[in-house]
Structures are given as C-alpha cells and as structure tokens.
Design a protein around this motif. Structure first.
Motif, PDB file in Angstrom:
ATOM      1  N   ASP A 111      85.432  70.842  67.177  1.00 24.49           N
ATOM      2  CA  ASP A 111      86.404  71.471  66.293  1.00 24.49           C
ATOM      3  C   ASP A 111      86.838  70.425  65.265  1.00 24.49           C
ATOM      4  N   ILE A 112      86.317  70.560  64.046  1.00 29.01           N
ATOM      5  CA  ILE A 112      86.605  69.553  63.020  1.00 29.01           C
ATOM      6  C   ILE A 112      86.591  70.213  61.644  1.00 29.01           C
ATOM      7  N   ASP A 113      87.579  69.871  60.832  1.00 28.08           N
ATOM      8  CA  ASP A 113      87.657  70.384  59.469  1.00 28.08           C
ATOM      9  C   ASP A 113      86.559  69.741  58.615  1.00 28.08           C
ATOM     10  N   VAL A 114      86.039  70.502  57.671  1.00 30.34           N
ATOM     11  CA  VAL A 114      84.989  69.977  56.781  1.00 30.34           C
ATOM     12  C   VAL A 114      85.436  68.654  56.151  1.00 30.34           C
ATOM     13  N   LEU A 115      86.698  68.601  55.756  1.00 32.74           N
ATOM     14  CA  LEU A 115      87.163  67.405  55.048  1.00 32.74           C
ATOM     15  C   LEU A 115      87.301  66.188  55.965  1.00 32.74           C
ATOM     16  N   ASP A 116      87.184  66.390  57.277  1.00 32.73           N
ATOM     17  CA  ASP A 116      87.245  65.256  58.215  1.00 32.73           C
ATOM     18  C   ASP A 116      85.856  64.792  58.646  1.00 32.73           C
ATOM     19  N   LEU A 117      84.800  65.444  58.129  1.00 33.63           N
ATOM     20  CA  LEU A 117      83.439  65.059  58.527  1.00 33.63           C
ATOM     21  C   LEU A 117      83.124  63.640  58.057  1.00 33.63           C
ATOM     22  N   SER A 118      82.567  62.855  58.952  1.00 37.13           N
ATOM     23  CA  SER A 118      82.061  61.519  58.595  1.00 37.13           C
ATOM     24  C   SER A 118      81.089  61.124  59.700  1.00 37.13           C
ATOM     25  N   PRO A 119      80.158  60.196  59.419  1.00 37.63           N
ATOM     26  CA  PRO A 119      79.223  59.776  60.477  1.00 37.63           C
ATOM     27  C   PRO A 119      79.976  59.259  61.712  1.00 37.63           C
ATOM     28  N   GLU A 120      81.097  58.588  61.499  1.00 34.80           N
ATOM     29  CA  GLU A 120      81.866  58.051  62.636  1.00 34.80           C
ATOM     30  C   GLU A 120      82.390  59.184  63.518  1.00 34.80           C
ATOM     31  N   ARG A 121      82.865  60.267  62.886  1.00 40.33           N
ATOM     32  CA  ARG A 121      83.486  61.354  63.660  1.00 40.33           C
ATOM     33  C   ARG A 121      82.444  62.210  64.390  1.00 40.33           C
ATOM     34  N   VAL A 122      81.263  62.400  63.771  1.00 41.19           N
ATOM     35  CA  VAL A 122      80.306  63.352  64.376  1.00 41.19           C
ATOM     36  C   VAL A 122      79.107  62.662  65.031  1.00 41.19           C
ATOM     37  N   GLY A 123      79.208  61.349  65.221  1.00 39.57           N
ATOM     38  CA  GLY A 123      78.145  60.632  65.941  1.00 39.57           C
ATOM     39  C   GLY A 123      76.925  60.356  65.085  1.00 39.57           C
ATOM     40  N   GLY A 124      77.121  59.998  63.839  1.00 34.79           N
ATOM     41  CA  GLY A 124      76.007  59.606  62.965  1.00 34.79           C
ATOM     42  C   GLY A 124      75.631  60.695  61.969  1.00 34.79           C
ATOM     43  N   GLN A 125      74.457  60.492  61.350  1.00 35.49           N
ATOM     44  CA  GLN A 125      73.950  61.488  60.399  1.00 35.49           C
ATOM     45  C   GLN A 125      72.953  62.400  61.114  1.00 35.49           C
ATOM     46  N   TYR A 126      72.805  63.622  60.589  1.00 33.68           N
ATOM     47  CA  TYR A 126      71.902  64.617  61.188  1.00 33.68           C
ATOM     48  C   TYR A 126      70.733  64.863  60.244  1.00 33.68           C
ATOM     49  N   ASP A 127      69.526  65.049  60.812  1.00 32.78           N
ATOM     50  CA  ASP A 127      68.336  65.270  59.972  1.00 32.78           C
ATOM     51  C   ASP A 127      68.544  66.478  59.072  1.00 32.78           C
ATOM     52  N   VAL A 128      69.032  67.562  59.667  1.00 28.12           N
ATOM     53  CA  VAL A 128      69.232  68.814  58.916  1.00 28.12           C
ATOM     54  C   VAL A 128      70.678  69.257  59.104  1.00 28.12           C
ATOM     55  N   VAL A 129      71.329  69.577  58.000  1.00 29.50           N
ATOM     56  CA  VAL A 129      72.709  70.083  58.071  1.00 29.50           C
ATOM     57  C   VAL A 129      72.759  71.475  57.453  1.00 29.50           C
ATOM     58  N   LEU A 130      73.407  72.391  58.156  1.00 30.79           N
ATOM     59  CA  LEU A 130      73.620  73.747  57.629  1.00 30.79           C
ATOM     60  C   LEU A 130      75.052  73.859  57.135  1.00 30.79           C
ATOM     61  N   PHE A 131      75.207  74.374  55.929  1.00 32.44           N
ATOM     62  CA  PHE A 131      76.546  74.592  55.354  1.00 32.44           C
ATOM     63  C   PHE A 131      76.499  76.010  54.774  1.00 32.44           C
ATOM     64  N   LEU A 132      76.597  76.974  55.689  1.00 30.10           N
ATOM     65  CA  LEU A 132      76.331  78.376  55.329  1.00 30.10           C
ATOM     66  C   LEU A 132      77.635  79.168  55.284  1.00 30.10           C
ATOM     67  N   GLY A 133      77.888  79.775  54.157  1.00 27.26           N
ATOM     68  CA  GLY A 133      79.056  80.657  54.053  1.00 27.26           C
ATOM     69  C   GLY A 133      80.385  79.935  54.136  1.00 27.26           C
ATOM     70  N   VAL A 134      80.417  78.683  53.737  1.00 26.94           N
ATOM     71  CA  VAL A 134      81.659  77.900  53.882  1.00 26.94           C
ATOM     72  C   VAL A 134      82.197  77.397  52.535  1.00 26.94           C
ATOM     73  N   LEU A 135      81.300  77.074  51.591  1.00 25.73           N
ATOM     74  CA  LEU A 135      81.736  76.402  50.357  1.00 25.73           C
ATOM     75  C   LEU A 135      82.843  77.158  49.627  1.00 25.73           C
ATOM     76  N   TYR A 136      82.740  78.483  49.563  1.00 24.85           N
ATOM     77  CA  TYR A 136      83.746  79.249  48.804  1.00 24.85           C
ATOM     78  C   TYR A 136      85.084  79.345  49.529  1.00 24.85           C
ATOM     79  N   HIS A 137      85.122  78.864  50.800  1.00 27.98           N
ATOM     80  CA  HIS A 137      86.404  78.773  51.515  1.00 27.98           C
ATOM     81  C   HIS A 137      87.109  77.448  51.214  1.00 27.98           C
ATOM     82  N   MET A 138      86.475  76.589  50.430  1.00 25.62           N
ATOM     83  CA  MET A 138      86.990  75.240  50.216  1.00 25.62           C
ATOM     84  C   MET A 138      87.892  75.145  48.983  1.00 25.62           C
ATOM     85  N   ARG A 139      89.054  74.522  49.146  1.00 23.32           N
ATOM     86  CA  ARG A 139      89.933  74.281  47.985  1.00 23.32           C
ATOM     87  C   ARG A 139      89.377  73.141  47.143  1.00 23.32           C
TER      88      ARG A 139
END
Ligand SMILES: C[S@@+](CC[C@H](N)C(=O)[O-])C[C@H]1O[C@@H](n2cnc3c(N)ncnc32)[C@H](O)[C@@H]1O
Length: 249
Positions: A111-139
C-alpha cells in the motif's frame, strides 16, 4: 490455495464490489465494472514475461498483476493506495486478497501512494512497470511519471484517459471538480503529445503510442451515448479518449 467450493466462492465474490473481471476458475468470474480482458488486448503486455520483475502501480483487484504472473514473471509487486486505503465508497483491498487466495498467486502487495514510489521503498527497480488507468487521477502528472520512472529498469506500459485532442502541442486539462466522467477523483487530462513529452522528460529514450485515439465520429457517437446514459456533459467528453503508451529507458 483456495479451499472454498465453487458455491462458497460465488457467495464470497458476491459480497464484494469489483472493478476487474477476473476468471477465478470453476466458472466463477468476478463481476467487474471494467472489461478487463478487452483492456488486456489494448494494453499489449509482452507475450512472455519469463524472468522479468513487474511492478503494477494502481493494481486495484489485481487483474494485470495476476496476468503478469501467469506470463512467467519471477516477481510481481501489486501496489495501490487510494482504493486499498479506504478512498472508495464501495471497493477495498478485499477483492485483490480474495482473488490472490483463490488463484494461489504469489503476487506481493504494497500500500503506497504513487508519489512515495522510490527504489528504496519498493525494493529496487522493476524490469516492467504497469501504470494503467492512474495518470488522470494524479494532481501532479509529471511528478507522478518521474516517480514511476524512478522504479522502472527497462519498460513502462502506461494506459490513460486523454483530453484536449484538438490541441497538437503538449497540453494538460485540469479538473477542479468532476469534469471528467463526473468523477471527482480525476484531476488531469493530458493530450497524447503531453503524455509522450512527459515520458521523455522523465528519462524514457523511446516512447511509442501503441493504441491511439479513435476517430472523431467514434468519439462523437460515444459522447452522445454517455450524455444520454449517464448525463456526462457532451462537449467535455467529445475531445477525450484513452491511449496506451510503451516507453523504454
Ligand atoms: C481506474 S483504476 C485502474 C486499475 C488498474 N490499474 C486498471 O487499469 O485496470 C485506478 C487505480 O489507481 C489507484 N490510485 C489512485 N490514486 C492513487 C495514488 N495516489 N497512489 C496509488 N494508487 C492510486 C486507485 O486506488 C485505483 O486502484
């Protein structure tokens, strides 16, 4: 593994509000408001994710996370915040949890807000990231894309509503209230040029729109339909659509 009989599972499924339509087996499909199998085709996930790590940002009930696991990803992390954190009047994380249990899935969750995402918080970088249906919810759309870019190693798959389709230069519509789809959780409507430009700004070297906007006539008919069905403002809906973008570091 799931120890419920099909009838018990059906009863558990019926207790919850579902966004995704997930096939749980034994003829039980969650009654999602979203046509998830159709979205899956449009999004164009790689056919095989063998050996890949995947982060699904804004996973909701987890349809796309489970699909990535099915396609061979070695690790899938489903993350969400708004819905999983009580921000929806009917939905919660319970759908994701029931689906994961039933499918015998090893998808992890955070459970993490998009704005709190960082390699430190999510255990590194991921090969593939999905960002589906979220951008238009962003201020803060560009900041959100920068946060998502920070946890992407190779490829980002982004699906979003777009607005201002008559404008060729990069532009972002701002929704102070519920102008997009009568939904107050929608804040920004970039046009396709803005989505591409923001992705480049955030460090993606190759950016391709793989599913673009539909014709004016299609959008005209759809805006008329939604005016009639749900009383969405016709002129606000006309210059909107959805796109899918693949972007590589
Ligand atoms: C329209 S649903 C999309 C669900 C799924 N990704 C899909 O495309 O089918 C938007 C999702 O984004 C999540 N979300 C919205 N704002 C968020 C935020 N600030 N941080 C994390 N997740 C957020 C919501 O909780 C919800 O699950």
């Amino acid at each position: 593994m799931n120890s419920l009989s099909p009838d018990e599972l059906r009863r558990e499924v019926a207790k919850l509000w579902w966004y995704h339509s997930i096939d749980l087996g034994n003829g039980v499909v969650t009654p999602g408001v979203d046509n998830s199998p159709r979205k899956l085709q449009r999004v164009q996930l790689p056919a095989s994710l063998k050996g890949k790590t995947v982060l699904d940002v804004g996973a909701f009930d987890g349809f796309f996370s489970f699909e990535c696991e099915r396609r061979g990803a070695t690790r899938v992390l489903a993350s969400d915040h708004a819905v999983w954190h009580g921000g929806h009047s009917e939905a919660s994380k319970k759908g994701f949890e029931l689906a994961r249990r039933t499918l015998g899935s090893k998808v992890e969750d955070m459970d993490i807000d998009v704005l709190d995402l960082s390699p430190e918080r999510v255990g590194g970088q991921y090969d593939v990231v999905l960002f589906l249906g979220v951008l238009y919810h962003m201020r803060h759309p560009l900041l959100s894309i920068e946060k998502v870019a920070s946890v992407t190693k190779e490829m980002l798959i982004l699906e979003t509503a777009v607005d201002m389709l008559g404008v060729k230069r990069p532009a972002v519509a701002y929704y102070e209230r519920d102008e997009l789809g009568n939904d107050p959780s929608n804040w920004s409507g970039p046009n396709p040029a803005a989505v591409v430009a923001m992705l480049r700004t955030a460090g993606f070297k190759r950016v391709e729109i793989v599913a673009g906007t539909r014709s004016f006539f299609f959008r005209f008919a759809r805006a008329a339909y939604y005016k009639y069905k749900r009383n969405f403002p016709f002129w606000a809906a006309l210059p909107t659509d959805r796109i899918v973008v693949h972007a590589w570091k």
